[in-house]
Every structure is written in C-alpha cells, then in structure tokens.
Design a protein around this motif. Structure first.
Motif, mmCIF file in Angstrom:
data_model
loop_
_atom_site.group_PDB
_atom_site.id
_atom_site.type_symbol
_atom_site.label_atom_id
_atom_site.label_comp_id
_atom_site.label_asym_id
_atom_site.label_seq_id
_atom_site.Cartn_x
_atom_site.Cartn_y
_atom_site.Cartn_z
ATOM 1 N N TYR A 1 2.474 1.647 3.415
ATOM 2 C CA TYR A 1 3.776 0.970 3.484
ATOM 3 C C TYR A 1 4.827 1.813 2.773
ATOM 4 O O TYR A 1 5.946 1.983 3.273
ATOM 5 C CB TYR A 1 3.723 -0.433 2.857
ATOM 6 C CG TYR A 1 5.118 -0.946 2.592
ATOM 7 C CD1 TYR A 1 5.849 -1.547 3.606
ATOM 8 C CD2 TYR A 1 5.731 -0.755 1.355
ATOM 9 C CE1 TYR A 1 7.160 -1.951 3.389
ATOM 10 C CE2 TYR A 1 7.029 -1.158 1.135
ATOM 11 C CZ TYR A 1 7.742 -1.749 2.150
ATOM 12 O OH TYR A 1 9.044 -2.129 1.924
ATOM 13 N N SER B 1 0.811 -1.214 0.000
ATOM 14 C CA SER B 1 0.000 0.000 0.000
ATOM 15 C C SER B 1 0.848 1.269 0.000
ATOM 16 O O SER B 1 2.063 1.234 0.215
ATOM 17 C CB SER B 1 -0.895 0.004 1.232
ATOM 18 O OG SER B 1 -0.103 0.232 2.400
ATOM 19 N N ASP C 1 1.260 -4.758 6.444
ATOM 20 C CA ASP C 1 0.536 -4.276 5.271
ATOM 21 C C ASP C 1 -0.258 -5.404 4.618
ATOM 22 O O ASP C 1 -1.423 -5.233 4.259
ATOM 23 C CB ASP C 1 1.525 -3.664 4.270
ATOM 24 C CG ASP C 1 0.838 -2.948 3.135
ATOM 25 O OD1 ASP C 1 0.283 -1.857 3.378
ATOM 26 O OD2 ASP C 1 0.855 -3.480 2.008
#
Length: 156
Positions: A90, A87, A142
């Motif tokens: 992250y 993501s 994540d």
C-alpha cells in the motif's frame, strides 16, 4: 468530522489514530482539488460573486497553495504504512499516487497566468478525483488481503 471518521466511530465506537489519518487525507486533499477547479472556473466564480481563492488572492498564490497541499496530501497518504496499519505494498502505491499528485500540482505552478485553457489545472482536478478513489480503494484492498492472509493462518 469527515465521513470516514463518522463511519469509523459508528463501527468501532470511538475515534483512533486510523480514523484521524483517514480524515487528514480528505482534509488535506480538498484544497488542491477545489482550487484547481477554481482556477479554470475563476471567471464563473467571479461573475456570481463567489470568493474563491484565485479571485481573492490571485492565481500565483493559489498555485503555490495547491503545491503545498498536494505535498501534505501525498505525505498523509503514506501515513497508514508509516503508522503500521497498512502494508508496504500500500505504501508503495500511495507513494506513486502522491508523486503523481505533486507532479500535476507542479505543472499547475508552472502554468502561465495568460493560459486561458488551463489544461494543467484541469488535469490536476481530474487526477485528484482518481487519487482519492485509488487511495481509499487501495486501503480497502490492503485490509482485505491482510485479513484473508491472517484468517488463512499466515503472518504479516
């Protein structure tokens, strides 16, 4: 191959871009980590005849190489987001960690050769351990969050 690649291949039955990125993170992290150690343990390595970079190529070359590998490590750390398997959260976290790694490596580059305490090298060595732990922990978190969201019917 690195443990993440071997583990990935065992679980999935193959090698993919994700496993290659995990391998690259560790592969590119290793030189800066160990050369920081080699700088402040240079005397010990020299005394027992172990040819570490600071003893063979000198401190200045070692410091420059540490910066190069810190930059490459920081870039590889954000690849999971750039390649779409992690993501933006992250990615932001990995960017912050990467900037920290670069910051500490630049402190090593500025460290005078006469510096016998080598605190910047020691700090980089310690941070690099935390960096690797944090980057892989962040990937795990994540992944867990993304899959919990998907299983709850959400979209990412």
């Amino acid at each position: 191959p690195s443990p993440p690649m071997i583990g990935w291949a065992c679980v999935t039955g193959g090698v993919s871009v994700e496993s290659i990125v995990l391998f690259l993170i560790i592969f590119l992290w290793t030189p800066a980590h160990f050369w920081a150690l080699a700088l402040f343990k240079m005397g010990d390595y020299g005394a027992v005849g172990v040819p570490m970079m600071p003893n063979v190529c000198g401190e200045a070359t070692t410091k420059r190489q540490i910066v190069v590998y810190a930059l490459l490590t920081a870039l590889s750390g954000i690849c999971p987001t750039l390649l779409g398997f992690a993501s933006l959260g992250y990615g932001a976290f990995a960017t912050a960690l990467g900037l920290g790694l670069i910051w500490y490596s630049l402190a090593v580059l500025r460290m005078p050769e006469a510096d016998k305490r080598m605190l910047p090298a020691k700090k980089l060595f310690a941070f690099s351990i935390a960096y690797l732990f944090a980057i892989f922990s962040a990937l795990l978190v994540d992944y867990v969050i993304a899959h919990a969201w998907l299983n709850a019917g959400g979209l990412i």
